[in-house]
Design a protein around this motif. Structure first.
Motif, PDB file in Angstrom:
ATOM      1  N   UNK A   1       0.988  -0.925  -0.159  1.00  0.00           N
ATOM      2  CA  UNK A   1      -0.005  -0.133   0.024  1.00  0.00           C
ATOM      3  C   UNK A   1       0.921   1.162  -0.226  1.00  0.00           C
ATOM      4  N   UNK A   2       1.109   1.676  -1.118  1.00  0.00           N
ATOM      5  CA  UNK A   2       2.024   3.010  -1.147  1.00  0.00           C
ATOM      6  C   UNK A   2       1.736   3.645  -2.605  1.00  0.00           C
ATOM      7  N   UNK A   3       1.868   5.028  -2.243  1.00  0.00           N
ATOM      8  CA  UNK A   3       1.495   5.878  -3.005  1.00  0.00           C
ATOM      9  C   UNK A   3       2.600   6.196  -4.253  1.00  0.00           C
ATOM     10  N   UNK A   4       3.661   5.862  -3.811  1.00  0.00           N
ATOM     11  CA  UNK A   4       5.078   6.250  -4.908  1.00  0.00           C
ATOM     12  C   UNK A   4       6.195   5.982  -4.028  1.00  0.00           C
ATOM     13  N   UNK A   5       7.332   5.816  -4.834  1.00  0.00           N
ATOM     14  CA  UNK A   5       8.631   5.130  -4.355  1.00  0.00           C
ATOM     15  C   UNK A   5       9.208   6.116  -2.912  1.00  0.00           C
ATOM     16  N   UNK A   6       9.427   5.192  -1.897  1.00  0.00           N
ATOM     17  CA  UNK A   6       9.780   5.613  -0.624  1.00  0.00           C
ATOM     18  C   UNK A   6      10.324   4.662   0.335  1.00  0.00           C
ATOM     19  N   UNK A   7      10.900   4.939   1.368  1.00  0.00           N
ATOM     20  CA  UNK A   7      11.092   3.907   2.200  1.00  0.00           C
ATOM     21  C   UNK A   7      10.248   4.190   3.697  1.00  0.00           C
ATOM     22  N   UNK A   8       9.751   3.347   3.998  1.00  0.00           N
ATOM     23  CA  UNK A   8       8.894   3.531   5.363  1.00  0.00           C
ATOM     24  C   UNK A   8       9.698   2.773   6.299  1.00  0.00           C
ATOM     25  N   UNK A   9      10.170   3.501   7.546  1.00  0.00           N
ATOM     26  CA  UNK A   9      11.453   2.827   8.340  1.00  0.00           C
ATOM     27  C   UNK A   9      10.853   3.233   9.700  1.00  0.00           C
ATOM     28  N   UNK A  10      10.730   1.947  10.279  1.00  0.00           N
ATOM     29  CA  UNK A  10      10.308   1.770  11.752  1.00  0.00           C
ATOM     30  C   UNK A  10      11.315   1.474  13.078  1.00  0.00           C
ATOM     31  N   UNK A  11      11.382   2.061  14.213  1.00  0.00           N
ATOM     32  CA  UNK A  11      12.119   1.562  15.232  1.00  0.00           C
ATOM     33  C   UNK A  11      11.183   1.019  16.297  1.00  0.00           C
ATOM     34  N   UNK A  12      11.221  -0.198  16.742  1.00  0.00           N
ATOM     35  CA  UNK A  12      10.637  -0.673  17.744  1.00  0.00           C
ATOM     36  C   UNK A  12      11.467  -1.119  19.122  1.00  0.00           C
ATOM     37  N   UNK A  13      11.054  -0.749  20.155  1.00  0.00           N
ATOM     38  CA  UNK A  13      11.792  -0.912  21.485  1.00  0.00           C
ATOM     39  C   UNK A  13      10.888  -1.565  22.315  1.00  0.00           C
ATOM     40  N   UNK A  14      11.246  -2.949  22.535  1.00  0.00           N
ATOM     41  CA  UNK A  14      10.500  -3.987  23.429  1.00  0.00           C
ATOM     42  C   UNK A  14       9.022  -4.215  22.675  1.00  0.00           C
TER      43      UNK A  14
END
Length: 369
Positions: free
Chosen positions: A342-355
């Motif tokens: 599910x994206x509207x165009x080229x990009x990077x979805x970047x996440x950080x999860x702590x515990x």
């Protein structure tokens, strides 16, 4: 919940009402009845009110499930080390959450009206065989032993948390990991997976447990021994793409495709099709594959920082350059930017999860960016 209406007062009121009806049918109200009746009804109402207030006051000692205030008085700090031990290697389940879960189940009281559900964690014989152990070394494994029960429920919750993590990593479910774990306990993993989120049938249970969370967080803070600290201040991640141009920040937003307003769990960085995406820190690839919402996605487990597990994710890639189980160094290639899922165009979805909890990636990229 919490108010108890006295059976005596209810019976008295019902008797007076029946008398009034019978009197009206026979000969109508007499003068004496008209004078005495209001007083009797008033006394009955007062008695019922006093009884209900006394019921609320007595509830903290009753141990009735759902009495949030009773739990802290019924469990002291001596159990906090067990709560910590039970959740030490668990993502998404904290000592306070486990304590709140027990409170919702039993009010921390071993006594139960059901012969099939035993102890503070309300295990059945069958479930105890799966999760129960002799944790305190007294030679007996029983759900009536609070230490054994705490560890057993922690083991069960952590197992559910791992399953929810796997489903969420693959994009099969969405939502807070703790909420998903509690929902899986309440209604089962399959029902959560089918709903793709916390199903409505589990909302009440999750809400009741979370309602109790603040008091147990306070209990854990009051007993700081062996408590893990926050991540080291110097722990910073390197940029996953060459240029950190934010097109959609972390936080609440309306999704551009679904129109649903909810937490944007990461940061979107502008990246042209095929741009190199790199590991923000060294670790082990936990997942690398296609998901419905995130497209090609990579999840890296970086291990723990002072007791807290750190993970990063890279989504909407056009190609993968790693596989699950692979060890990566900081800056090593993980894939190419794209617009899959599910994206509207080229990009990077970047996440950080702590515990298991989403954290603003920009705070972690401060030094590197």
């Amino acid at each position: 919940m919490g108010q108890t209406v006295s059976p005596t007062s209810t019976t008295a009121t019902a008797t007076v009402s029946a008398t009034v009806v019978a009197s009206r049918r026979r000969r109508g109200p007499g003068a004496c009845l008209l004078v005495v009746l209001p007083g009797v009804v008033t006394l009955g109402a007062v008695f019922a009110f006093v009884s209900s207030v006394e019921g609320e006051t007595a509830a903290p000692q009753s141990g009735t499930p759902g009495q949030a205030e009773s739990a802290v008085s019924n469990v002291d700090g001596s159990y906090v080390p067990w709560l910590r031990k039970a959740t030490a290697d668990c993502v998404g389940v904290t000592p306070a959450l486990l304590a709140a879960h027990i409170d919702q189940l039993s009010g921390w009281q071993s006594e139960s009206a059901s012969l099939s559900e035993l102890g503070i964690a309300r295990f059945t014989t069958a479930s105890w065989k799966k999760w129960g152990r002799d944790e305190d070394g007294n030679g007996t494994s029983t759900p009536l032993d609070k230490a054994d029960a705490i560890m057993a429920l922690g083991r069960q919750d952590c197992s559910l948390s791992k399953r929810m993590t796997t489903l969420r990593t693959k994009g099969a479910v969405n939502g807070d990991l703790a909420d998903l774990t509690l929902a899986a306990y309440a209604v089962g993993v399959d029902e959560v997976a089918e709903a793709g989120k916390v199903p409505s049938s589990a909302h009440l249970f999750v809400t009741e447990v979370k309602k109790r969370l603040p008091q147990y967080s306070a209990l854990v803070r009051r007993n700081p021994e062996q408590q893990g600290g926050a991540p080291a201040a110097g722990a910073r991640l390197q940029p996953p793409v060459a240029v950190l141009s934010v097109t959609s920040p972390f936080g609440s937003r309306k999704h551009p495709l679904t129109g649903v307003t909810k937490l944007h769990t990461g940061v979107d960085f502008d990246a042209p099709q095929g741009a190199q995406v790199s590991a923000a820190w060294g670790g082990v690839v936990e997942f690398a594959g296609m998901t419905p919402a995130y497209g090609y996605r990579v999840v890296i487990d970086h291990g723990t920082i002072e007791g807290k597990r750190l993970q990063t994710t890279y989504s909407h890639l056009s190609a993968l350059q790693v596989s699950a189980g692979q060890n990566l160094a900081t800056g090593q290639a993980v894939g190419l930017a794209g617009s899959t899922g599910l994206s509207t165009g080229p990009h990077l979805h970047f996440e950080v999860l702590l515990d298991g909890q989403y954290s603003d990636p920009m705070a972690w990229l401060g030094a590197g960016g």
